[in-house]
Design a protein around this motif. Sequence first.
Motif, PDB file in Angstrom:
ATOM      1  N   UNK A 359      47.350  56.559  48.834  1.00 44.19           N
ATOM      2  CA  UNK A 359      46.143  56.052  48.174  1.00 44.19           C
ATOM      3  C   UNK A 359      46.362  55.950  46.667  1.00 44.19           C
ATOM      4  N   UNK A 360      46.980  56.977  46.086  1.00 47.89           N
ATOM      5  CA  UNK A 360      47.186  57.011  44.637  1.00 47.89           C
ATOM      6  C   UNK A 360      48.093  55.875  44.174  1.00 47.89           C
ATOM      7  N   UNK A 361      49.244  55.730  44.830  1.00 46.45           N
ATOM      8  CA  UNK A 361      50.198  54.692  44.424  1.00 46.45           C
ATOM      9  C   UNK A 361      49.637  53.294  44.660  1.00 46.45           C
ATOM     10  N   UNK A 362      48.934  53.109  45.769  1.00 41.79           N
ATOM     11  CA  UNK A 362      48.373  51.792  46.069  1.00 41.79           C
ATOM     12  C   UNK A 362      47.321  51.393  45.034  1.00 41.79           C
ATOM     13  N   UNK A 363      46.389  52.298  44.744  1.00 37.95           N
ATOM     14  CA  UNK A 363      45.335  51.979  43.788  1.00 37.95           C
ATOM     15  C   UNK A 363      45.885  51.822  42.377  1.00 37.95           C
ATOM     16  N   UNK A 364      46.843  52.666  41.990  1.00 37.78           N
ATOM     17  CA  UNK A 364      47.398  52.579  40.638  1.00 37.78           C
ATOM     18  C   UNK A 364      48.203  51.299  40.446  1.00 37.78           C
ATOM     19  N   UNK A 365      48.986  50.915  41.456  1.00 39.00           N
ATOM     20  CA  UNK A 365      49.842  49.740  41.307  1.00 39.00           C
ATOM     21  C   UNK A 365      49.050  48.439  41.361  1.00 39.00           C
ATOM     22  N   UNK A 366      47.982  48.385  42.174  1.00 40.29           N
ATOM     23  CA  UNK A 366      47.185  47.167  42.290  1.00 40.29           C
ATOM     24  C   UNK A 366      46.009  47.141  41.312  1.00 40.29           C
ATOM     25  N   UNK A 367      45.828  48.193  40.525  1.00 33.64           N
ATOM     26  CA  UNK A 367      44.701  48.247  39.601  1.00 33.64           C
ATOM     27  C   UNK A 367      44.747  47.108  38.585  1.00 33.64           C
ATOM     28  N   UNK A 368      45.929  46.816  38.050  1.00 28.98           N
ATOM     29  CA  UNK A 368      46.061  45.723  37.097  1.00 28.98           C
ATOM     30  C   UNK A 368      45.672  44.388  37.687  1.00 28.98           C
ATOM     31  N   UNK A 369      46.065  44.124  38.936  1.00 29.94           N
ATOM     32  CA  UNK A 369      45.690  42.880  39.610  1.00 29.94           C
ATOM     33  C   UNK A 369      44.180  42.787  39.782  1.00 29.94           C
ATOM     34  N   UNK A 370      43.544  43.893  40.183  1.00 31.67           N
ATOM     35  CA  UNK A 370      42.095  43.896  40.384  1.00 31.67           C
ATOM     36  C   UNK A 370      41.368  43.656  39.069  1.00 31.67           C
ATOM     37  N   UNK A 371      41.824  44.312  38.001  1.00 27.71           N
ATOM     38  CA  UNK A 371      41.191  44.142  36.691  1.00 27.71           C
ATOM     39  C   UNK A 371      41.333  42.697  36.212  1.00 27.71           C
ATOM     40  N   UNK A 372      42.508  42.098  36.419  1.00 31.98           N
ATOM     41  CA  UNK A 372      42.714  40.704  36.010  1.00 31.98           C
ATOM     42  C   UNK A 372      41.780  39.767  36.767  1.00 31.98           C
ATOM     43  N   UNK A 373      41.574  40.031  38.044  1.00 33.41           N
ATOM     44  CA  UNK A 373      40.686  39.177  38.844  1.00 33.41           C
ATOM     45  C   UNK A 373      39.239  39.334  38.389  1.00 33.41           C
ATOM     46  N   UNK A 374      38.782  40.601  38.257  1.00 35.50           N
ATOM     47  CA  UNK A 374      37.371  40.847  37.945  1.00 35.50           C
ATOM     48  C   UNK A 374      36.996  40.381  36.549  1.00 35.50           C
ATOM     49  N   UNK A 375      37.869  40.639  35.573  1.00 37.12           N
ATOM     50  CA  UNK A 375      37.485  40.425  34.179  1.00 37.12           C
ATOM     51  C   UNK A 375      38.145  39.196  33.544  1.00 37.12           C
ATOM     52  N   UNK A 376      38.817  38.397  34.378  1.00 39.29           N
ATOM     53  CA  UNK A 376      39.335  37.128  33.859  1.00 39.29           C
ATOM     54  C   UNK A 376      39.130  36.007  34.871  1.00 39.29           C
ATOM     55  N   UNK A 377      39.839  36.069  35.996  1.00 37.42           N
ATOM     56  CA  UNK A 377      39.821  34.950  36.931  1.00 37.42           C
ATOM     57  C   UNK A 377      38.439  34.743  37.565  1.00 37.42           C
TER      58      UNK A 377
END
Length: 491
Positions: A359-377
Amino acid sequence: MGSVLEDVMSKRAEYQENCTKSLAATYFTRTGIYCNGTFDLFVCWPHSSPGNVSVPCPIYLPWINEGGSENVYRECTPTGTWRKIKNSTDVWRDQSECFNPHYFRKQEEDVLPLSALRIISIIGYSLSFFSLLLAVFILAVLRKLHCTRNYIHINLFVSFILRAAAIILKEIILHVMYTNLPSDETGWNGYSNSMISVICKATQVLMHYFVGGNYFWLLVEGVFLNTLLFTAVLTKRRLLKKYLFIGWGTPVLFVVPWTVTKILYENQGCWSNKKQWIWWIIKGPITLSVAIVFYIFIKIIILLLSKLQADQGKFTDYRCSLAKATLVLIPLLGIHEVVFTFIPDESVEGQTRYIRNFINLTMSSFQGLIVAILYCFANGEVQAELKKRWQLFIFANRLDMDDCFQGTRFKYLWKCSRKRPAHGFSQSGHCEKASGPSNVQLLQVTVRTRGQIQHCRPTGVARYARGSLSSSEGEMTMGETMEEILEESEF
């Protein structure tokens, strides 16, 4: 497994040094016929009289306890030479008591799931890396989106990019280190001081700095939201320098002392975390930042709840709106880190530890992708600006092509295919270079020449032109009020 190898190499080097000193100290005490003492790359043999010789198994092996009963055997012949294997020049040695084939059985069983975790994290960081690069490019190019809020977003995106790059680079270096091991004594002696080991240590320093910078930019996002919602400050641009120092300067204050301490007290291998008091030099400030962000998050949620309950006429299902706002804030502030920071990896074992790390590695590694989607794309402001730019581009190029083809002979068509920085329209209908007007000026020109071009349909041009002229590049953009923050959370 890398830390185990580092321990073995360190203890073996110390064992070999002690063996050399011991043999040199007893060199002049030898009498009669004897076999010369030596270190045979495995165990230290003393100067010995003829007969069977036994010495304890080397203590650098991780499964051997000092003072144990396990021994390794050799035979000294009456002629003062070590017995050799039949039909060979190698010295005979019985080391069967020193073997423990089941010691690494559990680690071998964990190789497959741990490799899967590593692959998932590398995929996540790679996707985050490229998506964040595109997000930074979009926010940097669209000047109408330049404000303090988006400047902070850009710095947060850059910290995610650097974190992902450092972690991927570290994984590559560790893979090279532990898959290309030396095959002879000379290689092993120089392995711990090799250039790749130095590069690995430097990569560790960069990784901890960028990871720390990422945590503190998450803190900056929380502090900025707290300032936006709970203070009466109208402009935030004057606070940007302080935010830059917090995000990029604070990690230096604990990464540098950690590096110096490592060099002085634990300069072994690739600087894995063994002594917890050294690791807390980095972990302490990061834990504090996570706690502050969580406190700000709770304050914001309480404020949103009270605001939604007060405006139930506008937000009919305020629980759903609160849930959406909460889900959007979690990746922006890194709230999931609270659980993994206060429940360390060492506190759980077995299957629970694997689930925690997954859970930790998955959320930490994909966090940047999620932030880019929510706050840009998926951001409505960004989408509207991109749509406007695209429609203006399509319309301007349509006018340009219509003007080029209208009343122009076929032999002059090649001139219209050339790329020009800007275009003007002549009375004769030919394409001419202009002095470089802006997009708004170009639109004004095209609107004035609407009656001169028959095939052009500038539907909605005036609206786009007015939008370009009336939009502000100042501080007050979308998301500056509570209602607009909630609207932004709904994409």
